[in-house]
Design a protein around this motif. Structure first.
Motif, PDB file in Angstrom:
ATOM      1  N   UNK A 208      46.368  42.039  48.255  1.00  0.00           N
ATOM      2  CA  UNK A 208      45.852  41.934  46.882  1.00  0.00           C
ATOM      3  C   UNK A 208      46.568  40.806  46.151  1.00  0.00           C
ATOM      4  N   UNK A 209      47.912  40.756  46.334  1.00  0.00           N
ATOM      5  CA  UNK A 209      48.688  39.716  45.675  1.00  0.00           C
ATOM      6  C   UNK A 209      48.217  38.340  46.153  1.00  0.00           C
ATOM      7  N   UNK A 210      47.853  38.268  47.436  1.00  0.00           N
ATOM      8  CA  UNK A 210      47.411  36.990  47.985  1.00  0.00           C
ATOM      9  C   UNK A 210      45.990  36.651  47.567  1.00  0.00           C
ATOM     10  N   UNK A 211      45.348  37.554  46.846  1.00  0.00           N
ATOM     11  CA  UNK A 211      44.051  37.206  46.294  1.00  0.00           C
ATOM     12  C   UNK A 211      42.861  37.916  46.908  1.00  0.00           C
ATOM     13  N   UNK A 212      43.112  38.875  47.813  1.00  0.00           N
ATOM     14  CA  UNK A 212      41.994  39.654  48.344  1.00  0.00           C
ATOM     15  C   UNK A 212      41.432  40.558  47.261  1.00  0.00           C
ATOM     16  N   UNK A 213      40.136  40.766  47.296  1.00  0.00           N
ATOM     17  CA  UNK A 213      39.519  41.649  46.307  1.00  0.00           C
ATOM     18  C   UNK A 213      39.642  43.099  46.715  1.00  0.00           C
ATOM     19  N   UNK A 214      39.324  43.961  45.763  1.00  0.00           N
ATOM     20  CA  UNK A 214      39.398  45.394  46.003  1.00  0.00           C
ATOM     21  C   UNK A 214      38.463  45.796  47.147  1.00  0.00           C
ATOM     22  N   UNK A 215      37.281  45.221  47.141  1.00  0.00           N
ATOM     23  CA  UNK A 215      36.298  45.534  48.182  1.00  0.00           C
ATOM     24  C   UNK A 215      36.810  45.158  49.551  1.00  0.00           C
ATOM     25  N   UNK A 216      37.479  44.003  49.616  1.00  0.00           N
ATOM     26  CA  UNK A 216      37.958  43.556  50.916  1.00  0.00           C
ATOM     27  C   UNK A 216      39.043  44.464  51.476  1.00  0.00           C
TER      28      UNK A 216
ATOM     29  N   UNK B 166      39.537  58.453  48.739  1.00  0.00           N
ATOM     30  CA  UNK B 166      40.727  57.668  49.031  1.00  0.00           C
ATOM     31  C   UNK B 166      40.622  56.289  48.400  1.00  0.00           C
ATOM     32  N   UNK B 167      39.418  55.727  48.430  1.00  0.00           N
ATOM     33  CA  UNK B 167      39.242  54.378  47.882  1.00  0.00           C
ATOM     34  C   UNK B 167      39.580  54.334  46.395  1.00  0.00           C
ATOM     35  N   UNK B 168      39.334  55.465  45.716  1.00  0.00           N
ATOM     36  CA  UNK B 168      39.665  55.501  44.296  1.00  0.00           C
ATOM     37  C   UNK B 168      41.148  55.238  44.070  1.00  0.00           C
ATOM     38  N   UNK B 169      41.936  55.661  45.060  1.00  0.00           N
ATOM     39  CA  UNK B 169      43.373  55.441  44.943  1.00  0.00           C
ATOM     40  C   UNK B 169      43.743  53.969  45.069  1.00  0.00           C
ATOM     41  N   UNK B 170      42.894  53.220  45.748  1.00  0.00           N
ATOM     42  CA  UNK B 170      43.188  51.802  45.918  1.00  0.00           C
ATOM     43  C   UNK B 170      43.234  51.095  44.571  1.00  0.00           C
ATOM     44  N   UNK B 171      42.382  51.537  43.659  1.00  0.00           N
ATOM     45  CA  UNK B 171      42.354  50.869  42.365  1.00  0.00           C
ATOM     46  C   UNK B 171      43.657  51.111  41.606  1.00  0.00           C
ATOM     47  N   UNK B 172      44.351  52.173  42.015  1.00  0.00           N
ATOM     48  CA  UNK B 172      45.603  52.479  41.312  1.00  0.00           C
ATOM     49  C   UNK B 172      46.812  51.900  42.024  1.00  0.00           C
ATOM     50  N   UNK B 173      46.572  51.149  43.077  1.00  0.00           N
ATOM     51  CA  UNK B 173      47.665  50.562  43.843  1.00  0.00           C
ATOM     52  C   UNK B 173      48.503  49.696  42.911  1.00  0.00           C
ATOM     53  N   UNK B 174      49.782  50.040  42.758  1.00  0.00           N
ATOM     54  CA  UNK B 174      50.657  49.292  41.855  1.00  0.00           C
ATOM     55  C   UNK B 174      51.260  48.134  42.645  1.00  0.00           C
ATOM     56  N   UNK B 175      50.712  46.943  42.424  1.00  0.00           N
ATOM     57  CA  UNK B 175      51.095  45.803  43.244  1.00  0.00           C
ATOM     58  C   UNK B 175      52.582  45.519  43.164  1.00  0.00           C
ATOM     59  N   UNK B 176      53.117  45.514  41.956  1.00  0.00           N
ATOM     60  CA  UNK B 176      54.521  45.148  41.782  1.00  0.00           C
ATOM     61  C   UNK B 176      55.430  46.198  42.411  1.00  0.00           C
TER      62      UNK B 176
END
Ligand SMILES: Nc1ncnc2c1ncn2[C@@H]1O[C@H](COP(=O)(O)OP(=O)(O)O)[C@@H](O)[C@H]1O
Ligand SMILES: [Mg+2]
Lengths: 239, 787
Positions: free
Chosen positions: B693-701, B770-780
């Motif tokens: 995600x940090x490298x720029x991948x989208x949520x869908x990817x 499970x995918x719903x949890x991806x949106x909450x992924x705390x990148x930092x």
């Protein structure tokens, strides 16, 4: 050398440790002779991979020697079985590690309690936390504490059972200098006030000045043992 | 509470989704186990109590006619305790406001008293009073089907004479717990009833004064049933005895036993599958948990916790989830067992229900579940116990990635980077991937089992009533009748076509095997009753020799070309040798067929027929049925189509609710496996995914990378599930097949489609959760944590 009257807590003779990984064997410790005296604060110094952790782990009964002898307060660690080593760790040793290793699902108080619950004559968890200056953060979870605070909880956990020895493996390794100083102050105070024999591993030579003695290691051997005339307070150390 | 217990509770709470998913799968196993065992228990208890309290006979014999004094000879047979002679007769019924043909069986009671054996349990009303020739007690299933109560009446055609029957009581009998007409596939309560009346009156109507045509016995404790039967058969032979039956061969008891056996099979199969999958899930999740808690384990050990204490900590985690499953499952199981037992009580007509959940049943469920949970997690637990504390202080060594198959084959350029990541992850943990596939496949298999019945039943009905039995009405005569009856019937207005049949009771023998059945004589060019081979082609009735059903061929171990010894139990009563010339496939009963004339020649008594098949003109049904009901020699008329319809109507509900429960359970398996997989994949890959995600991948990817793996597993699991489902169905078909009925091994395409669909939907649901949890992924935060 400290005064003749100080008794040895640890007596290590001809200690060697070799890790065997398949066909390669890595000699991590060779020919180590060492005494740790009651109440002293020793700093183990040396570059990464020089065998400091290995030595400390063997002293603490976490690991077994390949050869030689380690005796602590009447416990012969080289001949002890698994059960005996567990009892030794339970009764004699307190550990502090570089990454604190607190249990994330337990509060500060509970992280200490988990040790006092199986100890013979522990202090109350809040007492131990008072000693490290965290009396006000009893019910915080590790994730709610800073690194330095977490390390102080780890120290409280290590000392709460009133161990004979406190073994610290790079306790400031993950901390910035000002936080590190606070942690070292706590260790120094425990050592002074409770008289707990303390060994602190570091690869930061600046810290050595707070010790009674400094053991210099390299390549699995003890290079030198130096005695400091006087201990510096942690706040006076230069990193 | 100890700090360690708090850790346990908090951590389990944090992974409550996964714990619940596993708990539900365990509950599936526990509930099916308890349901099967408890209903098995209560059914057995109820049956035994009913048999005992109402003195269910041990031996049953029917014969043509014997004088009453013969009873004394029967009593003298060693081992016989009590003898009851009876008159039993089949009749046609004429029920007010009920157009369809219906048949009944009249059974005699000692005048004014309850029977000595096979006693009646009176539900309502009273027994017939002595001297009253119209009073009868009706079987409850029949009375219920028509809403009859004491005081209601109907008519029976006895020897061509219409006689009014007045219902004075409604009763249950241990002899007719499963009330099915011999030769029928399904019970049909509205069109077949049992009636009990005074012996004197019944004997009068059938010229049985001072005689009997049916006999039931109870035996002493030490009697050998087979010996008694042999001597009884010898004794009854001159009186047209048809061969006595032991209790195990009595129709109602056999159906009951078959049902109990099915329950037993279910008590093993379903819980086995559920608990197996649950064990696997526990293992996967615990392995992962212990992997992420290496340093915590090390700390505990460093501070002096023993290996045992650490092991116990994780055992408790397993126990907690098992307990959750046990609680859910026991509650559901007890409820289901009760529903089931009540269903059985009503279906089989027991007077009462001995329902209790024995502590043994719950005990078994608890033990089996604990064993599954602990055995399943043994390796993971052992790892936690053995983990040396110094070792554990170091983080788990980074996973070793090797070039995967497609890379070794040089095909990687055809796959995008995310696809390669998916394939790599799958290949890295082949065992886990394999077991996941197996788990999902089990769910798919259970779904197929749940759906299979409906299609198989449709198929059975289509074959049996579309291809084999194509008559509108079939009737049986009171006794063998001249062929002229065929012409008479054909002359009735509304009758298009009539074919004669003759049925003779026989005992077939080959080597040491023997079987009692009837040979059906059919006209060679018949179109109303046809026999089919295993590929549903119509077989010609050969001029000589026997066609026997597949199942009978198996029982007797014969093949076409072998010769059977045939004891005729009616007519000539001789023993003949007849060649088997073909094998017929049939789903119900165990019959033998031969050319009508050939049968006549063998059996003697000239050209007799015992029944007829009728093809009706459109719209003629009611008039013809009304005429036949009154006909003197007609013992019974059956309208198969109507019977089938009423049965399928009632069956559809049962089959659908079974399919629904099975789908729910199977869906929960698929959901449990997929959800846990996805959650673990998420914890394992959180860092990688956050990095991407940090490298720029989208949520869908990144969702694709995470869920693609699961989708691949599911897609692989579906064909495996088809194979497992087919195996299960084969096992079930073989398990239930008996000489009473067999299930055709036909799996309709819709069964596959439905199962695959439910699996895909379960996968999609858990994927979304499970995918719903991806949106909450705390990148930092993820990047900061050490590992
Ligand atoms: N479990 C192990 N297996 C193999 N080699 C090890 C293991 N633990 C330590 N070593 C090796 O032993 C040597 C000493 O390591 P260690 O005591 O951790 O050094 P230090 O703590 O001084 O950095 C190193 O070469 C290290 O690679
Ligand atoms: Mg180290």
């Amino acid at each position: 050398m400290p005064s003749e009257s100080a008794s040895s807590v640890f007596v290590v003779r001809g200690l060697a440790k070799t890790y065997v990984m398949g066909e390669v064997s890595v000699p991590a410790l060779q020919d180590v002779d060492l005494d740790l005296y009651s109440g002293e604060l020793v700093v183990l110094l040396g570059p990464s991979g020089s065998g400091k952790s290995t030595l400390l782990n063997i002293l603490g009964g976490l690991d077994r020697a390949s050869a030689g002898e380690v005796v602590c307060d009447g416990w012969n660690l080289t001949r002890a079985g698994d059960r005996e080593l567990t009892a030794f760790r339970r009764e004699v040793v307190g550990f502090v590690f570089q990454f604190y290793n607190l249990i994330p699902s337990l509060t500060a108080r509970e992280n200490v309690a988990i040790v006092t619950e199986i100890a013979a004559d522990p202090m109350a968890p809040h007492e131990a936390l008072d000693l490290v200056g965290l009396g006000g953060r009893l019910d915080h979870f590790p994730a709610q504490l800073s690194g330095g605070e977490q390390q102080r909880v780890a120290i409280a956990r290590a000392i709460a059972k009133r161990p004979r020895v406190l073994l610290c493996d790079e306790p400031t390794g993950a901390l910035d200098s000002s936080t590190g100083v606070i942690v070292l102050q706590v260790l120094e105070r425990i050592n002074r006030e409770l008289g707990t024999t303390t060994a602190v591993i570091t690869h930061n030579a600046g810290i050595a000045a707070m010790a009674d003695r400094v053991v210099q290691m390299s390549d699995g051997r003890i290079q030198s043992i130096r005695e400091n005339g006087s201990r510096l307070a942690p706040s006076e150390l230069s990193w | 509470m100890s700090a360690l217990s708090r850790k346990l509770l908090r951590e389990t709470w944090r992974m409550r989704g996964q714990a619940l998913a596993i708990g539900v799968v365990i509950a599936g196993g526990v509930s099916t186990l308890i349901m099967a065992l408890a209903s098995l228990d209560s059914l057995t208890l109820t049956r035994d109590a009913f048999y005992r309290d109402y003195r269910f006979a041990a031996v049953f014999a029917s014969l043509k006619r014997a004088p009453e004094p013969l009873r004394e000879s029967v009593e003298r047979i060693p081992g016989v305790q009590r003898v009851e002679t009876r008159v039993v007769a089949g009749v046609n019924l004429d029920i007010p406001d009920f157009e369809d043909p219906a048949t009944g069986v009249l059974v005699s009671l000692p005048d004014g008293r309850n029977a000595e054996l096979n006693r009646l349990f009176l539900r309502e009303g009273r027994l017939p009073e002595p001297g009253r020739d119209q009073e009868v007690v009706a079987s409850q299933s029949f009375a219920d089907a028509h809403g009859f109560h004491p005081g209601d009446g109907l008519a029976a055609i006895i020897h061509g004479r219409r006689q009014r029957l007045e219902i004075v009581g409604v009763a249950l009998s241990p002899e007719y717990i499963y009330q099915i007409k011999p030769g029928d596939i399904f019970p049909d309560y509205a069109r077949h009833g049992i009636f009990w009346m005074n012996r004197t009156q019944l004997a009068n109507a059938y010229d049985m004064d001072g005689a009997f045509n049916d006999l039931v016995l109870s035996l002493t404790r030490d009697a050998r049933t087979q010996d008694v039967i042999e001597r009884l058969d010898l004794l009854l032979e001159p009186y047209g005895g048809l061969g006595a039956l032991a209790r195990e061969d009595q129709l109602s008891d056999r159906y009951l036993s078959a049902e109990l056996e099915q329950l037993q099979g279910m008590a093993k199969l379903l819980p086995g599958i559920f608990l197996g999958v649950a064990a696997f899930l526990l293992n996967v999740v615990l392995t992962r948990l212990i992997g992420t808690q290496r340093d915590q384990i090390a700390i505990l050990k460093a501070f002096g916790y023993t290996n045992l204490q650490v092991g116990w900590h994780y055992v408790q985690w397993v126990l907690l989830i098992v307990l959750l499953g046990l609680l859910l499952g026991t509650a559901a199981g007890i409820w289901l067992a009760q529903q089931m037992a009540e269903l059985y009580r009503d279906f089989f007509h027991f007077p009462y229900l001995e329902f209790r959940i024995a502590s043994r049943v719950v005990g078994i469920a608890v033990l089996v579940t604990l064993a599954a949970g602990l055995l399943g997690t043994l390796t993971a637990l052992w790892r936690a116990v053995r983990l040396p504390p110094a070792e554990a202080m170091r983080p788990e060594p980074p996973a070793l990635y090797r070039p995967i198959l497609i890379e070794r084959l040089g095909l990687e350029r055809f796959f995008s980077q995310p696809v390669r990541m998916i394939l790599r992850n799958l290949e890295r943990q082949p065992l886990r991937a394999g077991l996941s596939i197996l788990g999902i496949a089990m769910g798919c298999g259970i779904l197929m089992v749940g759906r299979f019945q409906e299609g198989a039943l449709d198929y059975l009905i289509q074959v049996q009533y579309g291809l084999a039995q194509r008559d509108d009405l079939s009737l049986t005569f009171v006794e063998p009748t001249s062929r002229r009856a065929v012409q008479e019937l054909a002359a009735l207005p509304g009758v298009d076509w009539v074919e004669p049949t003759r049925s003779i009771a026989v005992r077939l023998r080959h080597a040491h095997a023997s079987y009692r059945t009837a040979i059906q004589g059919l006209p060679p060019d018949g179109r109303l009753r046809r026999v089919l081979d295993d590929r549903l082609r119509v077989l010609e009735i050969p001029p000589e020799g026997l066609l026997i059903s597949e199942y009978l061929a198996e029982i007797l171990r014969v093949r076409p070309g072998d010769r059977l010894e045939v004891d005729f139990l009616e007519g000539c009563r001789d023993r003949r040798e007849i060649a088997v010339v073909g094998v017929v496939s049939e789903w119900t009963g165990v019959s033998a067929y031969m050319d009508l004339e050939a049968l006549d020649r063998l059996a003697g008594e000239g050209e007799a027929i015992s029944g007829a098949l009728i093809d009706l003109a459109p719209g003629a049904r009611e008039a013809v049925v009304a005429r036949l009901k009154e006909a003197p020699r007609v013992a019974g008329v059956t309208d198969r189509l109507r019977a089938i319809q009423s049965f399928t109507d009632s069956m559809v509900e049962i089959v659908l609710s079974f399919a629904f429960v099975a789908s729910l359970l199977a869906g929960s398996i698929a959901f449990g496996v997929v959800y846990n997989n996805a959650r673990i994949a998420l914890t394992e890959r959180a860092r990688d995914l956050a990095t991407l995600r940090v490298l720029g991948f989208g949520l869908g990817e990144i969702a694709f990378i995470l869920l693609g793996e699961i989708l691949v597993l599911t897609l692989l699991a579906i064909p495996v599930g088809f194979a497992i489902g087919t195996l299960l169905i084969v096992a079930i078909v073989e398990g239930v097949s008996s000489d009473l009925y067999r299930f055709p091994l036909v799996i309709e395409p819709s069964v596959y489609a439905f199962s695959a669909l439910v699996i895909l939907v379960s996968t999609a649901l858990s994927g979304v959760m499970v995918a719903r949890r991806l949106t909450r992924l705390d990148l930092v935060a993820v990047l900061k944590t050490r590992e």
